[in-house]
Design an enzyme around this catalytic site. Structure first.
Site, mmCIF file in Angstrom:
data_model
loop_
_atom_site.group_PDB
_atom_site.id
_atom_site.type_symbol
_atom_site.label_atom_id
_atom_site.label_comp_id
_atom_site.label_asym_id
_atom_site.label_seq_id
_atom_site.Cartn_x
_atom_site.Cartn_y
_atom_site.Cartn_z
ATOM 1 C CD GLU A 162 28.013 -52.049 -12.778
ATOM 2 O OE1 GLU A 162 29.045 -51.371 -12.858
ATOM 3 O OE2 GLU A 162 27.937 -53.077 -12.097
ATOM 4 C CD GLU A 319 28.208 -56.617 -14.310
ATOM 5 O OE1 GLU A 319 29.087 -56.355 -13.472
ATOM 6 O OE2 GLU A 319 27.945 -55.884 -15.271
HETATM 7 C C1 GAL Z 1 30.843 -53.888 -13.232
HETATM 8 C C2 GAL Z 1 30.671 -53.676 -14.725
HETATM 9 C C3 GAL Z 1 31.294 -54.782 -15.540
HETATM 10 C C4 GAL Z 1 32.637 -55.132 -14.998
HETATM 11 C C5 GAL Z 1 32.505 -55.529 -13.554
HETATM 12 C C6 GAL Z 1 33.812 -55.950 -12.921
HETATM 13 O O1 GAL Z 1 30.899 -52.660 -12.580
HETATM 14 O O2 GAL Z 1 29.322 -53.561 -15.072
HETATM 15 O O3 GAL Z 1 31.375 -54.349 -16.877
HETATM 16 O O4 GAL Z 1 33.477 -54.024 -15.110
HETATM 17 O O5 GAL Z 1 32.025 -54.434 -12.816
HETATM 18 O O6 GAL Z 1 33.649 -56.269 -11.551
#
Ligand code: GAL
Length: 700
Positions: A162, A319
């Site tokens: 990210e 994610e």
């Molecule tokens: C994203 C990140 C992850 C985790 C996730 C939690 O921003 O890439 O590592 O922190 O959010 O929602």
């Protein structure tokens, strides 16, 4: 019709060699003792997991000191995963620099606009432009790539993580140096820069490059073009880091595709992902729902825009969450059915992999209250059972892998330049929210059951669309103005709104009356903007067939004069300073048209107006009447089939009479479908013109 190009997408393969949709998570085994790893791989098998992202935050574990490397644990995890049939999207581990590095080199830490250092203790505490950070990061990348180049589990590289989540704007001296280099390459001469930045104003004229700084905290509004260029530069600086890692990976492991996880979601504004798409081998995105009345509109919008950024090729959902997150003011758990529905909505919009943050819920650390595939309660939990069920559904949807999204007839344009420039300080109103405006139009289309693509203005050939909606297209270059005029003259129907066409790419006003660059095309002229105070509204009379309709505007009004030929007034202000004057206009341009909406109508008002705006292109909903608004339809296709995703967004069952097709996932459709709340059905129908095309009937 050809299939979408997918050669660099890391598909898992079934036993017959056919593609599977990806399924998995971020996997952080370093948080757990060795004995948990085997249990993890066993449970991954149970859930149908076929890919994980590994080592994202492992820098301190892999390189505990400047010249000490520890790969033993990672070798073992890679081997275990491979033995379990699970592919690895291996992170380059550069996201969070270890304490030994920041202690030795505090000059890599980012600095805020007010001059404060962002200290270590969380993550992503590095300056995108730090040569010292770059050197250490690339050293790590080289080590990892050399070690795992031939490991059979390696299916993709995950650069950093990210990029820009916490460090997009850095105002340090490194940033100042790099900003000057960037500006020199954009403008070549100081004269050109002085002109572009309008430095005749407030005595800002530069006589040396070294005088130029990032827009640090100033006594009043910093120069707007300086602000705009700093945003462009900051996005480019992070992209440059991505490219540097990618170039090295390309040298060392040319056969392995490289990606990084974008954050196309509400609230993330700093990275121009339309511009970044060419820097990865396949687009990956992270998305988190912020619960609220429009949360699934926003999910659909973001997934749809990600597809647009990916040029409608399959993309990778890197994610999202199985249930609650940990970083909102109140972190709401998902209701039964939402985990699968949210995942499948992404697939409907072109995702060929569905992954979560993270595999096993952490017992310690800042994210211990963030949901995961295996919750604190363990595998004997409703959540893990839902995870296993989703694995089965994705397996059943294997035929969808590699198909493209079927283009809609309507596009909503999304433009980073207009987003950045329209929300600057010292404007007619500080209340304008570009993203919300674009989402309003999309929500109104969803409410009417009209399928639309959300596409970045950059690199999109919008001549493919019958209707192009460009909300708050604030920044319009001469070339863009010509393209839009050509589009409408060639039969396209353009719809735009207030505060569009106002400035050029340097954020200079197009003179002679608003909406400057689009004035001729729209056939209107505006001498003065009429922004509204909070809570103030204006009444509108819609002059449509079957008239008598009213609407309410807020935020903005315009004092419009009709100056062109063939301009119809579709609505007039009934109240307010401009009562009696046009509020919505449409100019006919041969086969096409150009419409202008001068106030904020909100979802309801737009849903009332849209049928009229879509009418010249004869665009209507493909859904049965009773399903419009509560069901979202998205379509994927290949040469032989169409795959209809019907998503019940609401809390009541919806009838889909006459809907037929082979059910790949979801409730069976015996004699007409009833879609329960939060359910998704995926139907396969023969493609029009293909053998068997008479079975299965289009909707609507
Ligand atoms: C994203 C990140 C992850 C985790 C996730 C939690 O921003 O890439 O590592 O922190 O959010 O929602």
């Amino acid at each position: 019709m050809t299939s979408a190009p997918t050669s660099r997408f890391p598909y898992a393969k079934g036993s017959d060699g056919s593609r599977r949709l990806g399924y998995g998570a971020d996997y952080n085994p370093e948080q757990w003792p060795r004995e948990v790893w085997e249990e993890d791989v066993r449970l991954m098998g149970e859930a149908g997991v076929n890919i994980v992202s590994l080592a994202i935050f492992s820098w301190a574990r892999i390189q505990p000191a400047s010249d000490t490397w520890d790969f033993g644990w990672l070798d073992e995890v890679m081997d275990l995963l491979h033995a379990g049939g699970i592919g690895v999207d291996l992170a380059t581990a550069t996201a969070s620099p270890p304490p030994w590095l920041t202690t030795a080199h505090p000059e890599i830490l980012p600095v805020t606009a007010t001059g404060e250092t962002l200290w270590p203790g969380a993550r992503q505490h590095w300056r995108p432009t730090s040569p010292v950070f770059r050197e250490h990061a690339l050293r790590l990348v080289r080590k990892l790539a050399t070690r795992y180049a031939d490991h059979p589990a390696l299916v993709a590289w995950h650069v950093n993580n990210e990029l820009g989540c916490h460090n997009v704007y850095d105002y340090s001296d490194d940033a100042a140096d790099a900003f000057r280099v960037w500006l020199r390459s954009r403008y070549t001469t100081l004269d050109a820069l002085n002109h572009a930045w309008g430095t005749a104003f407030w005595s800002q004229r530069y006589s040396e490059w070294g005088q130029i700084l990032p827009p640090r905290l100033a006594a009043s509004h910093p120069n707007p073009t300086q602000q705009l260029d700093f945003k462009r530069f900051s996005s480019d600086a992070l992209k440059d880091h991505l490219l540097a890692e990618r170039e090295l990976l390309g040298e060392l492991t040319p056969g392995v595709p490289v990606t990084t996880n974008f954050m196309v979601m509400s609230g993330i504004k700093g990275m121009d992902y339309a511009d970044w798409a060419g820097a990865v081998d396949f687009v990956a995105n992270d998305h988190y729902v912020v619960p609220g009345p429009r949360d699934r509109d926003e999910l659909s919008f973001s997934a749809n825009l990600t597809s647009g950024i990916a040029g409608h090729r399959p993309w990778f959902l890197m994610e999202h969450s199985t249930s609650a997150v940990n970083w909102q003011p109140v972190n709401v758990a998902k209701q039964p059915g939402e985990l699968a529905r949210d995942s499948l909505l992404h697939v409907a919009h072109g995702a060929d992999a569905v992954c979560f943050f993270q595999w096993r819920q952490s017992a310690a650390g800042a994210e211990k209250y963030h949901s995961a595939m295996v919750p604190h309660a363990g595998a004997d939990s409703d959540l893990f059972r839902a995870v296993v069920d989703l694995g089965g559904t994705l397996e059943a949807l294997a035929p969808v892998a590699g198909t493209e999204r079927e283009p809609a007839r309507v596009a909503v344009l999304f433009d980073w330049g207009s987003w950045w420039a329209s929300e600057h300080d010292s404007h007619p109103t500080s209340r304008l929210d570009y993203h919300r405006e674009a989402l309003d139009w999309y929500s109104a289309l969803l409410r009417l059951g009209v399928r639309a693509d959300v596409v970045p203005a950059l690199h999109t050939d919008f001549s493919a669309y019958d209707v192009v909606i460009a909300p708050v297209l604030h920044m319009v270059s001469q070339t863009a103005a010509k393209d839009l005029a050509r589009y409408a003259e060639n039969g396209g129907h353009l719809v735009t709104t207030y505060f569009s066409g106002v400035v050029d790419e340097n954020d200079h006003i197009w003179l002679g009356g608003y909406p400057g660059a689009l004035r001729e095309l729209l056939g209107i002229r505006i001498e003065e903007f009429g922004p509204l105070l909070d809570g103030d509204t204006v009444g509108l009379d819609l002059e449509l067939p079957g008239a008598g309709a009213h609407a309410t505007g807020s935020l903005w009004t315009d004092r419009i004069d009709v100056v062109g030929q063939d301009v119809a007034v579709l609505a007039r202000y009934r109240t307010g300073a401009y009562a009696g004057r046009p509020a919505v206009t449409r100019r006919s341009t041969g086969g096409g048209s150009a419409s202008y909406v001068s106030t904020r109508l909100g979802i309801e008002g737009l849903a009332g107006l849209l049928p009229e705006l879509l009418a010249p292109a004869e665009v209507t909903s493909e859904l049965p009447e009773e399903a419009r608004g509560s069901v979202e339809l998205a379509v994927r296709r290949d040469a032989h089939h169409r795959y209809l995703f019907l998503v019940n967004r609401g809390e009541t069952p919806v009838n889909l009479p006459g809907t037929t097709g082979e059910v790949l996932a979801g409730p069976a459709a015996a004699g007409g479908l009833v879609l329960p709340p939060r359910e998704v059905v995926v139907l396969r129908q023969p493609a029009p013109g293909s053998a068997g095309a008479d079975q299965g009937r289009p909707l609507g």
